[in-house]
Design a protein around this motif. Structure first.
Motif, PDB file in Angstrom:
ATOM      1  N   SER A  69      50.509  69.712  63.263  1.00  0.00           N
ATOM      2  CA  SER A  69      50.139  70.072  61.894  1.00  0.00           C
ATOM      3  C   SER A  69      50.905  69.223  60.886  1.00  0.00           C
ATOM      4  O   SER A  69      50.361  68.793  59.857  1.00  0.00           O
ATOM      5  N   SER A  70      52.172  68.984  61.177  1.00  0.00           N
ATOM      6  CA  SER A  70      52.978  68.154  60.292  1.00  0.00           C
ATOM      7  C   SER A  70      52.386  66.754  60.185  1.00  0.00           C
ATOM      8  O   SER A  70      52.298  66.179  59.093  1.00  0.00           O
ATOM      9  N   LEU A  71      51.959  66.197  61.324  1.00  0.00           N
ATOM     10  CA  LEU A  71      51.359  64.863  61.337  1.00  0.00           C
ATOM     11  C   LEU A  71      50.069  64.843  60.529  1.00  0.00           C
ATOM     12  O   LEU A  71      49.794  63.896  59.777  1.00  0.00           O
ATOM     13  N   TYR A  72      49.251  65.903  60.655  1.00  0.00           N
ATOM     14  CA  TYR A  72      47.993  65.997  59.911  1.00  0.00           C
ATOM     15  C   TYR A  72      48.244  65.950  58.399  1.00  0.00           C
ATOM     16  O   TYR A  72      47.606  65.178  57.671  1.00  0.00           O
ATOM     17  N   PHE A  73      49.189  66.766  57.931  1.00  0.00           N
ATOM     18  CA  PHE A  73      49.455  66.802  56.482  1.00  0.00           C
ATOM     19  C   PHE A  73      50.141  65.514  55.999  1.00  0.00           C
ATOM     20  O   PHE A  73      49.933  65.090  54.859  1.00  0.00           O
ATOM     21  N   ALA A  74      50.957  64.895  56.875  1.00  0.00           N
ATOM     22  CA  ALA A  74      51.587  63.627  56.502  1.00  0.00           C
ATOM     23  C   ALA A  74      50.525  62.541  56.300  1.00  0.00           C
ATOM     24  O   ALA A  74      50.613  61.725  55.379  1.00  0.00           O
ATOM     25  N   LYS A  97      56.092  54.934  45.674  1.00  0.00           N
ATOM     26  CA  LYS A  97      57.233  55.765  46.052  1.00  0.00           C
ATOM     27  C   LYS A  97      56.810  56.866  47.031  1.00  0.00           C
ATOM     28  O   LYS A  97      57.478  57.124  48.033  1.00  0.00           O
ATOM     29  N   ASP A  98      55.662  57.540  46.750  1.00  0.00           N
ATOM     30  CA  ASP A  98      55.189  58.592  47.643  1.00  0.00           C
ATOM     31  C   ASP A  98      54.632  58.013  48.940  1.00  0.00           C
ATOM     32  O   ASP A  98      54.701  58.651  49.996  1.00  0.00           O
ATOM     33  N   GLN A  99      54.082  56.802  48.888  1.00  0.00           N
ATOM     34  CA  GLN A  99      53.621  56.156  50.114  1.00  0.00           C
ATOM     35  C   GLN A  99      54.788  55.908  51.065  1.00  0.00           C
ATOM     36  O   GLN A  99      54.674  56.108  52.268  1.00  0.00           O
ATOM     37  N   LYS A 142      57.612  57.339  56.113  1.00  0.00           N
ATOM     38  CA  LYS A 142      58.793  57.800  56.846  1.00  0.00           C
ATOM     39  C   LYS A 142      58.442  58.992  57.727  1.00  0.00           C
ATOM     40  O   LYS A 142      58.894  59.103  58.873  1.00  0.00           O
ATOM     41  N   ARG A 143      57.607  59.904  57.199  1.00  0.00           N
ATOM     42  CA  ARG A 143      57.177  61.058  58.005  1.00  0.00           C
ATOM     43  C   ARG A 143      56.298  60.594  59.176  1.00  0.00           C
ATOM     44  O   ARG A 143      56.446  61.081  60.302  1.00  0.00           O
ATOM     45  N   LEU A 144      55.389  59.673  58.927  1.00  0.00           N
ATOM     46  CA  LEU A 144      54.484  59.197  59.967  1.00  0.00           C
ATOM     47  C   LEU A 144      55.249  58.464  61.071  1.00  0.00           C
ATOM     48  O   LEU A 144      54.908  58.582  62.256  1.00  0.00           O
ATOM     49  N   TYR A 186      55.816  50.175  56.022  1.00  0.00           N
ATOM     50  CA  TYR A 186      56.944  50.817  55.331  1.00  0.00           C
ATOM     51  C   TYR A 186      57.944  49.778  54.835  1.00  0.00           C
ATOM     52  O   TYR A 186      58.393  49.821  53.692  1.00  0.00           O
ATOM     53  N   GLN A 187      58.279  48.826  55.697  1.00  0.00           N
ATOM     54  CA  GLN A 187      59.275  47.818  55.321  1.00  0.00           C
ATOM     55  C   GLN A 187      58.761  46.931  54.185  1.00  0.00           C
ATOM     56  O   GLN A 187      59.485  46.649  53.229  1.00  0.00           O
ATOM     57  N   GLN A 188      57.495  46.523  54.279  1.00  0.00           N
ATOM     58  CA  GLN A 188      56.913  45.677  53.243  1.00  0.00           C
ATOM     59  C   GLN A 188      56.865  46.400  51.897  1.00  0.00           C
ATOM     60  O   GLN A 188      57.214  45.838  50.854  1.00  0.00           O
TER      61      GLN A 188
END
Length: 554
Positions: free
Chosen positions: A242-247, A261-263, A268-270, A286-288
């Motif tokens: 469920s966490s992965l789905y909402f992320a 910023k939110d991306q 980080k969650r993904l 994420y790094q880019q």
């Protein structure tokens, strides 16, 4: 979501301030009105530039309210562009032009303290941020803004893990009778999150999903982004799927609303929740994205600093042009009077010449004594202070380099006793020598900006004049380090009609009116005089020091 709160309040403040702008004649201050047009078109750099120019016009007209409004909005723009230190500095400067006793200033004070709270919170100074938000509440007459400030205070208490105090604030806001649905959903989400962070067995899902349904109904995209983030965090330990789905939902929405910023937070969650084989793709993105955000923030800081520097430079050049025009007029008047008095002046000239020759003889005797003491001051005292400054502010100390410079000062001090003054010979271009000298005085708390120090500038300057200029610059920076408490120093070089112009400016405490110039500044003035130059000191206590040097090269 903190950024969105500040953005919404800023929009309200801009709308109100623009009404005031319409009352200001475009002829009196066209920059102020033009700045709002650029801001409405989301051209932040042009808006900042025009507000900065408007600020200078208001200062010239002694309009403190106009100066304050310009500075407050400039600070809001810096905060929105993630220049948090710059936003703090500009907002604090605005307080100098606002009165806590004038009701007409209360709205501006409230918005300025809110912006200070936001920028300070982003820098991790939570207690100071809470203080600023409380000041914003004190000067606000808008209940909607007050609730937003309280919500921001509660978020800071949450960050401090003082959950009971945060929960108490959220509960008081939720009891407000005039709470609209979007604001209700925001506070309810924060309340539910604080409850499960405080009580491990608390189930926030009904409240979080209820708030999400409201946000979907109201088409509140930023609010939905927040809901998905909170749901992903809650499910992270108890239900990773469920966490992965909402992320994933949050990541998609963060891209849709164009919030880097939110991306980054979603990525980080993904990375944490996805299978190992999916991580490299997310990590590369994420790094880019993280690198681009850091580059954008650095560019914003430099951009705003350069804009303010250019505005200050243009103002200085305009003042100089006015001064030159006035001097030209005075010169023509003086020339007419000179011709009329030329006959009578011949006799006086003879007497004055005789007195001058006698005075020059005496001055030569004094100069021979001053020359030796000035060498000791420039070569030994300032040289040692420069070495001390490098040792104080550099983490990696070049031991051999420092020993070589000390040995060089030893030989120079010995040569002084034999009156063996030598012009320093260096293997590097003189402009690079000047750059090295100036940057050696930069430190953790002092930033030195150099402009116009090009190799071509020094081609027409004689070697002995170059050395005198080097000693003058060294003396100014030694005085800056010792006395000014400055954080920013600007030194600009230019060549105007075969005259070398050096402009020095810092934001330190300035020279007190009652303060007498020490030996260093007296020596500086004498040096400039000896090479037929002119030096002007301009300072007000608490407003920094400005120095203008003009040296003929022909």
């Amino acid at each position: 979501m903190k950024y969105l709160h500040i953005y919404l309040i800023s929009i309200a403040f801009f709308s109100c301030s623009k009404k005031k702008a319409e009352e200001i004649s475009k002829i009196e201050n066209p920059y102020y009105y033009r700045a709002y047009d650029f801001y409405a078109e989301h051209v932040r750099d042009s808006a900042f530039l025009n507000f900065s120019r408007a600020e200078e016009v208001f200062k010239d007209n002694k309009d403190s309210t106009g100066v304050a409004n310009s500075l407050v909005i400039m600070a809001i723009i810096q905060n929105q562009q993630a220049d948090y230190f710059g936003a703090q500095e500009t907002a604090l400067e605005a307080l100098n032009y606002l009165s806590t006793q004038d009701p007409d200033h209360f709205e501006t004070l409230s918005n300025n303290f809110n912006n200070l709270g936001s920028a300070t919170g982003e820098l991790g100074e939570m207690d100071k941020a809470i203080t600023f938000y409380n000041e914003a509440i004190k000067f606000s007459a808008d209940s909607n803004n007050v609730r937003t400030y309280l919500n921001n205070i509660a978020l800071l208490y949450q960050d401090k893990e003082d959950y009971p105090r945060a929960i108490s604030i959220y509960e008081s806001i939720l009891k407000s009778p005039d709470l609209d649905s979007v604001e209700f959903a925001r506070v309810l989400t924060n309340y539910a999150t604080a409850m499960w962070q405080y009580r491990a067995n608390y189930n926030p899902i009904p409240e979080l999903k209820y708030a999400l349904d409201i946000r979907k109904k109201e088409k509140d995209m930023w609010g939905q982004n927040s809901s998905y983030a909170h749901l992903a965090d809650y499910y992270a330990k108890i239900n990773p799927d469920s966490s992965l789905y909402f992320a994933k939902r949050q990541y998609a929405l963060a891209k849709e609303i164009d919030s880097p910023k939110d991306q980054v937070k979603a990525l980080k969650r993904l990375i944490r929740l996805n299978p190992v084989d999916s991580i490299p793709t997310y990590f590369a993105t994420y790094q880019q994205l993280s690198d681009s955000i850091q580059q954008a923030r650095a560019a914003a800081r430099n951009q705003f600093a350069l804009i303010r520097y250019e505005v200050e430079k243009n103002k200085s050049e305009n003042l100089k042009l006015q001064k030159d025009n006035a001097e030209t007029t005075n010169r023509l008047i003086g020339l007419s009077i000179t011709f009329a008095l030329l006959g009578a002046g011949s006799i006086l000239w003879y007497k004055k010449r005789k007195q001058r020759l006698e005075l020059e003889t005496q001055n030569k005797i004094k100069a021979s004594h001053l020359k030796t003491s000035r060498k000791v001051h420039d070569v030994v005292a300032n040289g040692i202070y420069r070495v001390m400054t490098e040792i104080e502010h550099k983490d990696d100390i070049d031991r051999n380099g420092i020993l070589d410079r000390l040995e060089d000062m030893y030989h120079k001090s010995r040569d002084i006793s034999y009156e063996a003054e030598k012009i320093e010979r260096v293997d590097q271009p003189f402009n690079q020598e000047i750059t090295n000298l100036l940057q050696s005085f930069a430190g953790r708390h002092q930033k030195i900006i150099i402009a116009g120090n090009d190799p071509e500038l020094w081609q027409s300057v004689k070697a002995n004049v170059q050395q005198e200029i080097k000693h003058v610059l060294q003396e100014l920076l030694v005085n800056m380090k010792k006395h000014s408490q400055a954080e920013n120093v600007v030194i600009r070089f230019s060549m105007v009609h075969h005259d070398l112009h050096i402009h020095y400016k810092d934001d330190g405490v300035g020279l007190p009116v009652e303060m007498k110039r020490g030996n260093g500044l007296v020596s500086t003035g004498n040096r400039i005089k000896n090479i037929c130059g002119d030096i002007t000191f301009a300072s007000e206590p608490g407003k920094g020091l400005r120095v203008e040097v003009i040296i003929p090269t022909l």
